[in-house]
Write an enzyme that holds these catalytic residues in place. Structure first.
Site, PDB file in Angstrom:
ATOM      1  N   GLY A  68       0.987  -1.278  -0.042  1.00 52.20           N
ATOM      2  CA  GLY A  68       0.051  -0.096  -0.103  1.00 52.20           C
ATOM      3  C   GLY A  68       0.720   1.386  -0.060  1.00 52.20           C
ATOM      4  CB  VAL A  70       5.199   0.187  -2.729  1.00 53.42           C
ATOM      5  CG1 VAL A  70       5.796   0.115  -4.097  1.00 53.42           C
ATOM      6  CG2 VAL A  70       6.232  -0.405  -1.675  1.00 53.42           C
ATOM      7  CG  ASP A 274      -4.878  -1.515   0.244  1.00 50.68           C
ATOM      8  OD1 ASP A 274      -5.406  -2.176   1.258  1.00 50.68           O
ATOM      9  OD2 ASP A 274      -3.828  -0.716   0.311  1.00 50.68           O
TER      10      ASP A 274
END
Length: 294
Positions: A68, A70, A274
């Site tokens: 997330g 990155v 996500d």
């Protein structure tokens, strides 16, 4: 003066996060004349920090955290007029981009082996006004992954996704999608669509064996399932890896996809692990968009 920015998610990496941060900072200070360290506190911080770095025209931006973090850092650099070289030190649950680049998953080893001499061009994906580095997933299994508790992600790693997805199989719902791939339109019925940029998806490193980090292609896979039993046949084929259309799965490459639901339903995407934007979506590849240290 060569300046580097190190963006750190202090909640990644467990008890050794601070130690890893110090190691990374010390390593970068042997290479760059100036190193700035910034800590994220909330969602979106890494994107803002990276964007500011690009606007300041610094040499390199590094992220330290999970996928997330990155993703956020890459999103801050994407489509900027000046795009610094990008590097990262994996501290996450799955670390798909590290796997795709054949980088060490162990943070200490990744820091020790880092060299400014080795870079590769990296494709970036764009979905509506968001960006991704690895995969967009849509449908029943991604909906289950969106519901995975963050604590379970930390404790179980990629198995948290697998367990959640397996539980959801008994409630498989197929959707009718309208898909336009490089201008060619069709309707497909499926429970799950995957659009990948790299070979590693959810920690499974051979899911898309033909995908390379800079081939300029979206690798599009969907399950040919209209029932629970169809899904049971398709999922093992998916986990084994997909490089061609089969009886249970469809596979193709494209540079641009437009995906919507035929019925007036709401369905969210999953972007790099996500929850992301809802359908309809336009997905395209930005070829060799960043230079990444590897």
């Amino acid at each position: 003066m060569k300046k580097a920015l190190l963006i750190v998610n202090p909640s990644s990496g467990g008890e050794k996060a601070k130690e890893y941060e110090e190691m990374a900072e010390n390593k970068l200070r042997t290479i760059f004349e100036e190193v700035q360290v910034l800590h994220t506190e909330k969602s979106g911080d890494a994107t803002n920090f990276a964007r500011e770095g690009a606007l300041e025209k610094i040499d390199s931006v590094f992220a330290m955290g999970g996928d997330g973090t990155v993703n956020e850092a890459i999103s801050g650099l994407a489509e900027q007029a000046h795009r610094p070289n990008f590097g990262f030190f994996p501290l996450g649950t799955v670390n798909d981009l590290a796997r795709a680049l054949n980088m060490p998953i162990d943070p200490e080893e990744a820091i020790q082996q880092f060299s400014i001499e080795h870079t590769k061009p990296l494709d970036i994906g764009k979905i509506n006004d968001q960006y991704f580095m690895n995969v967009v997933a849509i449908g029943t299994i991604p909906e289950a992954i969106n519901d995975v508790d963050p604590e379970k992600k930390t404790k179980l790693g990629k198995m948290a996704y697998f367990i959640s997805g397996f539980k959801q199989l008994t409630n498989t719902q197929s959707y009718t999608f309208h898909v336009e791939a490089d201008g060619v339109e069709e309707e497909i019925e499926s429970s799950t669509l995957l659009i990948g940029l790299t070979n590693s998806v959810g920690g499974f490193e051979t899911l898309l064996p033909e995908a390379e980090i800079n081939d300029g292609k979206l690798h599009f896979v969907y399950l040919k399932d209209r029932s629970f039993f169809d899904t049971l046949k398709a999922v093992p084929d998916l986990i084994k890896g997909v490089d061609a259309t089969t009886e249970n799965l469809a596979y193709q490459t494209a540079e641009k996809l437009v995906i919507s639901l035929v019925d007036e339903e709401e369905l969210a995407t999953n972007i790099d692990g996500d929850e992301g934007t809802k359908l309809p979506v336009t997905i395209q590849v930005l070829p060799s968009h960043l230079s990444v240290y590897c």
